[in-house]
Design an enzyme around this catalytic site. Structure first.
Site, PDB file in Angstrom:
ATOM      1  CG  ASP A 197      25.865  19.167  21.945  1.00  0.00           C
ATOM      2  OD1 ASP A 197      25.797  20.270  22.510  1.00  0.00           O
ATOM      3  OD2 ASP A 197      26.810  18.366  22.125  1.00  0.00           O
ATOM      4  CG  LEU A 198      30.416  19.756  16.574  1.00  0.00           C
ATOM      5  CD1 LEU A 198      30.170  18.716  15.485  1.00  0.00           C
ATOM      6  CD2 LEU A 198      31.071  20.999  15.989  1.00  0.00           C
ATOM      7  CG  ASP A 229      28.796  22.233  21.879  1.00  0.00           C
ATOM      8  OD1 ASP A 229      27.802  22.871  22.311  1.00  0.00           O
ATOM      9  OD2 ASP A 229      29.383  21.376  22.561  1.00  0.00           O
TER      10      ASP A 229
END
Length: 633
Positions: free
Chosen positions: A206-207, A248
């Site tokens: 997960d960004l 994301d």
């Protein structure tokens, strides 16, 4: 011939697969030209040969040429594709272009071969059409006529096939990052074998803070960041495959033995690669990611189970400390369930008004006078008993609940400070604990300002307390940026639990704080000649030079107080002086022991001028630690 053409065109129009279509085309040509063998080859983008149909040629011949690079001496077809022109070989046995291949066709009676390149709409060779003769001869007029029609049909079939592949590619490839998308991921996941545990693993990445980056710098910067991160992840896990699941989130299917065996090391390598500062639309951005992972384990009967486990791990990683990696373990579901229950309990308590503010005094160690308070959150259970924040701390990882909790505490504390000021108490400061989720709200300063403005309390009375784990342990640039902004507004910040593992003395050179609170673990072991004494003494010396105030936490014995005073520590808090108490008891303590302000002999002790007493007053003399008062606390 018209009938033959119509048959093939109908197959193309109705979506019959390429291999079936060209196989049928070859059969039709061979029916029209008895004794002649026909073949169609595909030339791939990388210049290699892929046989599509050759119904009358030896089967091993197709296998031999599959994957070969085209070139000037690669039979008739490889040479025609390379040169971009028809190649006629009238004597396979003696022609140098057939030296490496003739032994595979001569035993079957083929002595000559004519190959013609097939061009796509852009004028690029993407196939060949060939006729094999059993006599050493040139092609005849009727054969040329049929080949001319055939290469046109082949071009139509190949181009339609390429369009279908491109549509499928677009359906399974993310346009922004050029990574396979969720559809491609689902397809790849469904093909994985679950028979042998430990053969593959899944990481879900997960960004962090993408929405904030989009809102702050624009979506172009966010898109460039996604492209950069995608490339970094892809490079760091080669030869394994990366997928963009949407927004994301990325997924990585690991099959390389070393990567699967060391999931933590693989995740660390990804986090390190992702975390390098990058330029996006002219803005320097430091990306950060959080990773959850799971390996195929005994009892995992399908790939979707592993995916679910990796999602659990990612969820746990995001809620317990972004910027790191969590590997799935069998009890993680229970931990998540417990966290959800805690969040629900706190949410209900907020709605029912069962969240209360308790206060623990911060005192001058030399006089015992109260120079400040730390506000501590307490939850009153429906049955009436009070529980400390440690038992429901997990609730602060939920952004919404954390915001409500902070909102509630700010309102309670502001109202209490207003009441103390109206009582004429020379009140100095109150420390308020701030969670990681609060810093990501983007409205922390406005909320603090509004809460204290409603009670007409100046913000000079507020100190924001941030734990080491929030500020330094998560390596979160958002927290650092927010703290800098808060201090820019004039608010003071205290670094709580200093020395618990994340910070070191070198951080004092770069960490913008006004106060350091030494963790109780140092104080509890304090004695002459102990290393803890030397550490605290060194910290005090450095802090004085940096104009940072120091508070010792967890002071429980008079001897600890004496030792701290001896090495120059002026401020402390702990059970020796008082436990955390409700507002009424805190008011009594302040009325009796608050440090009085005055115009003479001023010294900055806790950030504001405070009076120095004429003579030294011992802790016992102050009355704050008398046995009766401690028991009452």
């Amino acid at each position: 011939m018209l009938l033959f053409q119509n048959k093939i065109l109908e197959m193309i129009a109705t979506g019959v697969s390429l291999d079936v279509t060209v196989e049928r085309l070859c059969h039709e040509i061979e029916l029209l030209l008895p004794g002649i063998a026909c073949s169609v080859l595909r030339v791939m983008d990388n210049g290699t040969i892929d046989p599509l149909a050759a119904p009358s040629l030896p089967e091993n011949f197709s296998g031999l040429i599959k994957g070969l690079m085209i070139g000037p001496n690669v039979g008739s077809c490889g040479s025609a594709a390379y040169l971009g022109e028809a190649v006629i070989v009238t004597d396979i046995e003696r022609d140098p272009r057939w030296t490496a291949f003739k032994e595979h066709v001569l035993p079957f009676g083929f002595k000559a071969c004519w190959s013609v390149p097939i061009y796509n709409a852009d004028g690029v060779v993407f196939g060949t059409f060939a006729l094999y003769f059993k006599q050493k001869r040139m092609p005849r007029a009727r054969e040329k006529q049929l080949v001319s029609a055939s290469i046109h049909l082949c071009a139509i079939a190949l181009e339609r096939h390429d369009r279908v592949l491109e549509q499928e590619r677009r359906a399974s490839v993310d346009a922004l990052t050029d990574l396979p998308n969720r559809s491609g991921f689902d397809a790849a996941l469904s093909r994985l074998s679950c028979k042998e545990p430990g053969t593959w693993a899944l990481l879900v990445v997960d960004l962090d803070n993408l929405k904030m980056i989009n809102d702050t710098f624009g979506h172009q910067a966010g898109d460039e960041l996604l492209q950069s991160v995608a490339q970094r992840i892809r490079t760091s896990v080669l030869p394994d495959h990366v997928f963009r699941l949407g927004g994301d989130e990325f997924a990585i299917i690991l099959q390389e033995t070393g990567a699967v065996a060391d999931l933590s090391g693989t995740a660390s390598r990804i986090l390190e690669a992702v975390g390098i500062v990058t330029s996006c639309s002219g803005h320097m951005i430091q990306p950060r990611a959080t990773i959850g992972g799971a390996a195929l384990s005994p009892g995992d009967h399908d790939a979707e189970t592993v995916h679910r486990h990796a999602d659990f791990a990612l969820y746990h990683a995001k809620e317990t400390g972004r910027g790191g990696f969590v590997r799935y373990w069998p009890g993680i579901g229970t931990a998540i369930k417990h966290r959800i229950e805690v969040i629900q309990d706190v949410d209900v308590a907020l709605d029912e008004g069962r969240i209360e503010a308790y206060y623990q005094p911060v005192v001058r160690i030399d006089t015992g006078e109260i120079v400040g308070m730390e506000a501590l959150c307490r939850l009153r259970k429906p049955e009436g008993n009070i529980v400390s924040a440690g038992s429901f701390h997990q609730a602060t990882t939920d952004v919404d609940v954390a915001a409500k909790l902070t909102e509630g505490m700010l309102a309670l504390v502001a109202a209490d400070v207003r009441s103390w000021l109206e009582c004429g108490i020379p009140f100095q400061h109150v420390g308020i604990n701030i969670s990681s989720a609060d810093f990501h709200s983007g409205t922390l300063y406005d909320r603090i300002k509004a809460a204290f403005a409603r009670e007409n309390v100046p913000l000079k009375h507020v100190v924001l307390e941030v734990t080491e784990s929030v500020y330094l342990g998560q390596n979160d640039p958002v927290v650092a940026q927010e703290i800098k902004a808060l201090r820019g507004h004039g608010l003071r910040v205290a670094l709580d639990d200093f020395g618990t593992g994340f910070a070191s003395l070198t951080h004092l050179l770069t960490v913008p704080v006004d106060i350091i609170k030494i963790d109780r673990s140092f104080v509890s072991q304090l004695r002459h000649g102990d290393r803890g004494m030397a550490i605290i003494e060194g910290l005090l010396s450095i802090a004085r030079k940096l104009d940072i105030r120091v508070i010792a936490e967890g002071i429980e014995t008079e001897n600890q107080g004496y030792l701290l005073e001896e090495i120059g520590c002026k401020l402390g808090q702990g059970y020796l002086y008082s436990a955390a108490v409700p507002r009424e008891s805190a008011t009594e303590l302040l009325l009796k022991h608050a440090q009085q302000s005055g115009a003479d002999k001023l010294e900055p002790v806790y950030g504001l001028p405070t009076r120095v007493t004429a003579g030294r007053t011992t802790v016992e003399d102050s009355g704050l630690v008398k046995k009766g008062l401690r028991a009452a606390s």
